[in-house]
Design a protein around this motif. Structure first.
Motif, mmCIF file in Angstrom:
data_model
loop_
_atom_site.group_PDB
_atom_site.id
_atom_site.type_symbol
_atom_site.label_atom_id
_atom_site.label_comp_id
_atom_site.label_asym_id
_atom_site.label_seq_id
_atom_site.Cartn_x
_atom_site.Cartn_y
_atom_site.Cartn_z
ATOM 1 N N LYS A 14 0.834 -1.058 0.670
ATOM 2 C CA LYS A 14 -0.208 -0.091 0.039
ATOM 3 C C LYS A 14 0.571 1.089 -0.001
ATOM 4 O O LYS A 14 0.361 2.347 -0.479
ATOM 5 C CB LYS A 14 -0.980 -0.140 1.123
ATOM 6 N N LYS A 15 1.887 1.309 0.657
ATOM 7 C CA LYS A 15 3.423 2.587 1.012
ATOM 8 C C LYS A 15 3.897 2.155 -0.025
ATOM 9 O O LYS A 15 4.702 3.272 -0.183
ATOM 10 C CB LYS A 15 3.593 2.351 2.370
ATOM 11 N N CYS A 16 4.025 1.318 -0.559
ATOM 12 C CA CYS A 16 5.340 0.678 -1.437
ATOM 13 C C CYS A 16 6.728 0.644 -0.821
ATOM 14 O O CYS A 16 7.568 2.410 -1.532
ATOM 15 C CB CYS A 16 5.339 1.944 -3.159
ATOM 16 N N ALA A 17 6.494 0.641 0.363
ATOM 17 C CA ALA A 17 7.813 0.996 0.901
ATOM 18 C C ALA A 17 7.877 -0.248 1.248
ATOM 19 O O ALA A 17 8.328 -0.961 2.158
ATOM 20 C CB ALA A 17 7.408 2.006 2.282
ATOM 21 N N ILE A 18 9.566 -0.928 2.110
ATOM 22 C CA ILE A 18 10.140 -1.289 2.905
ATOM 23 C C ILE A 18 9.360 -1.418 4.231
ATOM 24 O O ILE A 18 9.803 -0.581 4.875
ATOM 25 C CB ILE A 18 11.709 -1.711 3.142
ATOM 26 N N ALA A 19 9.100 -2.635 5.335
ATOM 27 C CA ALA A 19 8.705 -2.736 5.340
ATOM 28 C C ALA A 19 9.436 -3.322 7.017
ATOM 29 O O ALA A 19 9.805 -3.076 7.965
ATOM 30 C CB ALA A 19 7.396 -3.665 6.289
ATOM 31 N N ALA A 20 10.399 -3.947 6.356
ATOM 32 C CA ALA A 20 11.648 -5.212 7.159
ATOM 33 C C ALA A 20 12.437 -6.004 6.817
ATOM 34 O O ALA A 20 12.132 -6.375 5.285
ATOM 35 C CB ALA A 20 10.742 -6.371 7.983
ATOM 36 N N ILE A 21 13.407 -5.671 6.705
ATOM 37 C CA ILE A 21 14.264 -6.919 6.131
ATOM 38 C C ILE A 21 15.227 -7.709 7.031
ATOM 39 O O ILE A 21 15.812 -7.773 8.218
ATOM 40 C CB ILE A 21 15.729 -6.044 5.472
#
Length: 107
Positions: A14-21
């Protein structure tokens, strides 16, 4: 993927962002997990303001919150030099585990 180190990247669609690695060792055990949140625009890109870094083997967790970061701001070399303090010695945690450091020993 077993037999070599690998990373898993979780993307918030939805945000087009990395949430976790999450990084794993060759045996599939978790080495490091980094959660990123609080994304806000910075220099034309979404940039995370909160990071939670977990290193389960070292039983270490670090939470970072960035106030007003600036991209590509020059950083003087002196900022990367640890201050000398009487009675203190540097410890390279990549070469020496935390439990080998007297100050961090349990018991």
């Amino acid at each position: 993927m077993l037999g070599s180190r690998y990373a898993q990247v979780l993307v918030d669609r939805k945000k087009c962002a990395i949430a976790a690695i999450t990084r794993y060792d060759a045996a599939g055990h978790k080495i490091t997990e980094v959660h990123m949140s609080g994304y806000k625009p910075l220099g034309g890109i979404l940039f995370p303001r909160r990071f939670v870094i977990d290193r389960p083997r070292q039983q270490t967790s670090v939470k970072l919150r960035l106030g007003r970061p600036k991209l590509n701001k020059p950083i003087p070399d002196a900022a990367f030099q640890a201050p000398e303090r009487p009675g203190w010695r540097p410890v390279n945690l990549d070469r020496q585990p935390l439990d080998a450091v007297q100050a961090f020993r349990k018991g």
